[in-house]
Write an enzyme that holds these catalytic residues in place. Structure first.
Site, PDB file in Angstrom:
ATOM      1  N   GLU A 121       0.832  -1.213   0.000  1.00  0.00           N
ATOM      2  CA  GLU A 121       0.000   0.000   0.000  1.00  0.00           C
ATOM      3  C   GLU A 121       0.866   1.261   0.000  1.00  0.00           C
ATOM      4  O   GLU A 121       0.548   2.236  -0.680  1.00  0.00           O
ATOM      5  CB  GLU A 121      -0.966  -0.027   1.200  1.00  0.00           C
ATOM      6  CG  GLU A 121      -2.040  -1.102   1.017  1.00  0.00           C
ATOM      7  CD  GLU A 121      -2.913  -1.297   2.244  1.00  0.00           C
ATOM      8  OE1 GLU A 121      -2.369  -1.667   3.306  1.00  0.00           O
ATOM      9  OE2 GLU A 121      -4.128  -1.073   2.134  1.00  0.00           O
ATOM     10  N   GLU A 141      -4.158  -9.397   3.530  1.00  0.00           N
ATOM     11  CA  GLU A 141      -4.783  -9.072   4.819  1.00  0.00           C
ATOM     12  C   GLU A 141      -5.948  -9.982   5.170  1.00  0.00           C
ATOM     13  O   GLU A 141      -6.197 -10.268   6.346  1.00  0.00           O
ATOM     14  CB  GLU A 141      -5.284  -7.619   4.823  1.00  0.00           C
ATOM     15  CG  GLU A 141      -4.191  -6.565   4.929  1.00  0.00           C
ATOM     16  CD  GLU A 141      -3.657  -6.118   3.578  1.00  0.00           C
ATOM     17  OE1 GLU A 141      -3.860  -6.851   2.577  1.00  0.00           O
ATOM     18  OE2 GLU A 141      -3.039  -5.046   3.513  1.00  0.00           O
TER      19      GLU A 141
END
Ligand SMILES: C[C@H](O)CC(=O)SCCNC(=O)CCNC(=O)[C@H](O)C(C)(C)COP(=O)(O)OP(=O)(O)OC[C@H]1O[C@@H](n2cnc3c(N)ncnc32)[C@H](O)[C@@H]1OP(=O)(O)O
Length: 727
Positions: A121, A141
């Protein structure tokens, strides 16, 4: 300034070219702790202020970009002790988007090793990404019960398109640098030694308008128009519901992606930030994170892995027996490049064994998981023999012949003669006492159990069984081999059934007890599958086969007569040649495609076994609510797990959690058997078992350990005072 106890940091060096190189330093995987994030922001602010800095490159120390948000910090966040950092949107909107991405100086990510979760990210916030071909990039995740929380749900679809982004996120599946380049996730691929310099030049090129200055959040060329996007998302939701009906977080994640497409990326970012905070507090995430750490924790065995022993090199392995287990174990080993000698008693059996290994590999080729070239290379590591001649230079033997004590004793006596004195002598037995197996040798210190689960080349668990004589060195060696063949090894003590089979023998037994008293058999299987097991106890018994079920049942009756429920249902059916899936008839009937259907005929067997057991239908059990079915099946499992722990067969409760998840398919999102039990509380479990034991007998009787924990109101998984096996 950072304190010396800071959890990681970043450092910044400004070169003569005007590029500030910010390096993330937080061994072993450069996880993004709050300290790292704070330091990253400070250095970034400084770089933006300084006149001698024109552009920025972010990278990670020791050839690893970053393994993502620091999972150990989840707990701090849950407790709410982190101040403004945990205000939803502070990191993802204020820092990452409005400071890093919006900066007037261009930034480039230089990625080697891994860029996962929060790591990727950060890289996506940069204005370009350069990667090595082998780096792993992904947003895994969901495997931790959360979802991308630093803008991943918005930027990944905009960089690689919605379908690919959904695939990567929902399956927690990273891509390699090469593929990331074709997808448009990275802008160039270079070798590790050119990485940082290429990134520096790239950043300067952006500044001089020789390369595009891309803010991924506002890219629109890769995402589908709204109508089409909604169709794709609808399909993804249906898939997610089907694959994991008990899980909410994949659906929450899809909602956030949709929000970004429908209402714009900033709205998406805010929704993501809020949702991330919520998911971090969920039971699912707590459970999955427990499993993540527990899985790594199985490699830590007190008195074994903490006394400075280094694993010896195992160059060559011999396997005895080319049956289902032996051939599976051989497959697992050659797949990880171990040369293997497979021994059988005659040429016919040997060819059959080699044939099984070939078939295991062929199925990978068919599924596109292996090239023909790799197949040839892998199978060439396997050598078949029918005598012990070539055993003189092997470092480890794994015996996987039929469960026959005197045969095994003979084999181990032979092995002692033919193998070198350091050679590890392992047995894949699932029931026989290892002391008995080694009785006719003087090699007790190098005899160990290597209990694989069928199919051995697929199932992820390896029980390493030690006797009181097994040397720590041998265990360390086997732990290392286990890791190299990508198994999760759990070290357990020597007893009937070891950890997995012993914990789970009450699973089927509880089912039989209920069925004889009137609970519907198929209802039990349905409820247990709904709870999250791959299959209920009866479907499992069919799969394993009644021959095996009866043989192991006998072991338990012998060993634990007071608490084994003796039902004749399985033997009665076997007498009628209904022996499970292999005979196409067991508790279910099976068609050619192995599809299972209920069988009304079963009634007569149940009635007969009921009368042999001398029990009657209990109206309460006929209409048993789902919650009670789950508890009556699993609390006896918990009870046995407590005994296993109290006896020191398992080193710690977390090992039993992993054994249950990997050996039995206990749902990882419930954290494993003991973790799950603790969410219900020792008092509650004790009181229910006590109540049932009064009505239905010894089978349910809570053990001393459980009674003691309940009396104290203590968790079942807190450390056991006297767990050490008494020598
Ligand atoms: C806001 C964000 O969107 C939220 C997030 O980023 S959530 C985190 C997303 N990241 C992940 O899910 C990655 C999790 N980690 C992994 O999959 C693997 O550890 C890996 C692929 C990074 C490395 O694998 P491998 O080389 O086999 O080493 P592995 O043994 O797993 O890990 C090495 C050590 O790093 C630790 N570790 C790995 N990732 C970590 C992380 N993200 N945070 C904290 N510790 C981590 C492990 O616990 C282990 O510790 P130990 O040595 O004390 O047991």
């Amino acid at each position: 300034m950072m304190g010396s106890d800071a959890k990681g940091r970043t450092v910044m060096e400004v070169g003569a070219d005007g590029v500030a190189l910010i390096t993330i330093i937080h061994p072993p995987v450069n996880a993004l702790s709050f300290d790292v994030l704070r330091s990253l922001k400070d250095n970034y602010d400084q770089a933006l202020r300084r006149d001698d800095v024109k552009a920025i490159v972010i990278t990670g120390a020791k050839n690893k970009f970053s393994g993502g948000f620091d999972i150990t910090a989840f707990e701090e966040t849950r407790k709410g002790t982190m101040g403004r950092e945990q205000k939803p949107g502070y990191i993802s909107v204020e820092i990452m988007t409005d400071t890093l991405e919006a900066a007037r100086k261009p930034s480039v990510a230089a990625i080697d090793g891994l860029a996962l979760g929060g790591g990727l990210e950060i890289a996506m916030v940069c204005h370009a990404r350069i990667s090595t071909p082998t780096a792993q990039l992904g947003l895994p995740e969901l495997q931790l019960g959360v979802m991308p929380g630093f803008g991943g749900t918005q930027r990944l679809p905009r960089l690689v398109g919605l379908s690919k982004a959904l695939e990567m996120i929902l399956m927690s599946k990273p891509v390699k640098g090469e593929e990331a380049y074709t997808l448009g996730l990275v802008d160039a691929i270079v070798s590790p030694d050119e990485l940082v310099n290429t990134a520096r030049q790239w950043a300067l090129d952006i500044l001089d308008c020789r390369r595009p200055w891309v803010r991924s959040l506002y890219k629109t060329d890769k995402i589908e128009p709204l109508g089409e996007a909604r169709e794709i998302l609808k399909f993804a939701r249906a898939q997610a519901r089907k694959q994991a009906p008990n899980l909410q977080h994949p659906l929450v994640c899809i909602d956030c992606i949709e929000e970004g497409i429908a209402s714009g990326p900033r709205a998406g970012l805010w929704k993501e930030a809020e949702a991330f905070q919520g998911l971090m507090r969920s039971d699912t995430s707590k459970s999955l994170i427990h499993v993540f750490f527990s899985q790594r924790g199985t490699m830590k065995v007190p008195g074994v892995t903490d006394i400075g022993l280094v694993p010896r090199l195992v160059n060559k392995v011999a396997i005895l027996g080319g049956g289902l287990m032996g051939s599976g174990i051989a497959t697992a080993l050659i797949l990880s490049n171990y040369p293997v000698i497979l021994k059988e008693v005659n040429d016919k059996f040997l060819q059959a064994g080699i044939g099984r290994v070939r078939a295991n590999l062929q199925s990978r080729v068919k599924k596109g998981k292996m090239t023909q070239e790799k197949f040839e290379k892998t199978i060439s590591l396997l050598k078949g023999v029918i005598d012990y001649e070539s055993f003189k230079d092997v470092d480890m033997v794994i015996e996987a012949v039929i469960e026959n004590v005197s045969l095994k004793q003979q084999i181990f006596a032979d092995l002692e003669k033919y193998c070198r004195p350091h050679c590890i002598l392992a047995s894949n037995t699932s029931t026989i006492d290892l002391n008995l197996i080694g009785e006719r040798t003087k090699s007790q210190d190098r005899i160990v159990g290597a209990h694989f689960f069928s199919p051995a080349h697929i199932m992820p668990l390896l029980e390493i069984v030690r006797t009181k004589q097994t040397s720590p060195q041998v265990i360390v060696d086997l732990l290392d081999v286990g890791k190299k063949i990508r198994k999760t090894p759990v070290v357990v003590g020597n007893c009937t059934g070891f950890a997995v089979n012993r914990m789970f023998f009450p699973y089927t037994q509880a089912g039989l007890l209920l069925v004889e008293r009137g609970t519907d058999l198929y209802q039990i299987d349905r409820v247990i599958s709904k709870f999250g097991m791959p299959m209920g106890p009866f479907r499992l018994a069919d799969l394993v086969g009644f021959g095996v079920a009866i043989a192991t049942g006998m072991q338990f009756i012998q060993e634990f007569p007071e608490r084994t429920y003796k039902s004749m249902l399985i033997p009665l059916m076997q007498e009628d040649k209904r022996a499970g899936e292999a005979t196409r008839k067991g508790f279910y009937v099976y068609d050619e495609k192995r599809k299972a259907s209920p069988d009304p005929e079963l009634k007569k067997y149940i009635e007969k076994s009921r009368s042999i057991s001398g029990v009657t239908i209990d109206p309460k059990l006929v209409k048993l609510p789902e919650k009670d079915i789950v508890e009556m099946i699993f609390f006896p499992v918990v009870n046995e797990a407590c005994r296993v722990l109290a006896e020191g067969i398992a080193v710690k409760a977390a090992d039993l959690d992993i054994a249950a998840v990997m050996g039995m398919g206990f749902p990882p999102y419930r954290g494993g058997i003991m973790f799950w039990a603790d969410t219900l509380g020792s008092k509650y479990i004790y009181s229910r078992l006590e109540e049932w034991s009064k009505t239905y007998g010894e089978f349910f009787k809570p053990c001393a350990y459980l009674a003691e924990r309940a009396a104290k109101g203590a968790p079942l998984s807190s450390p056991v005072e006297q767990a050490k096996p008494r020598l």
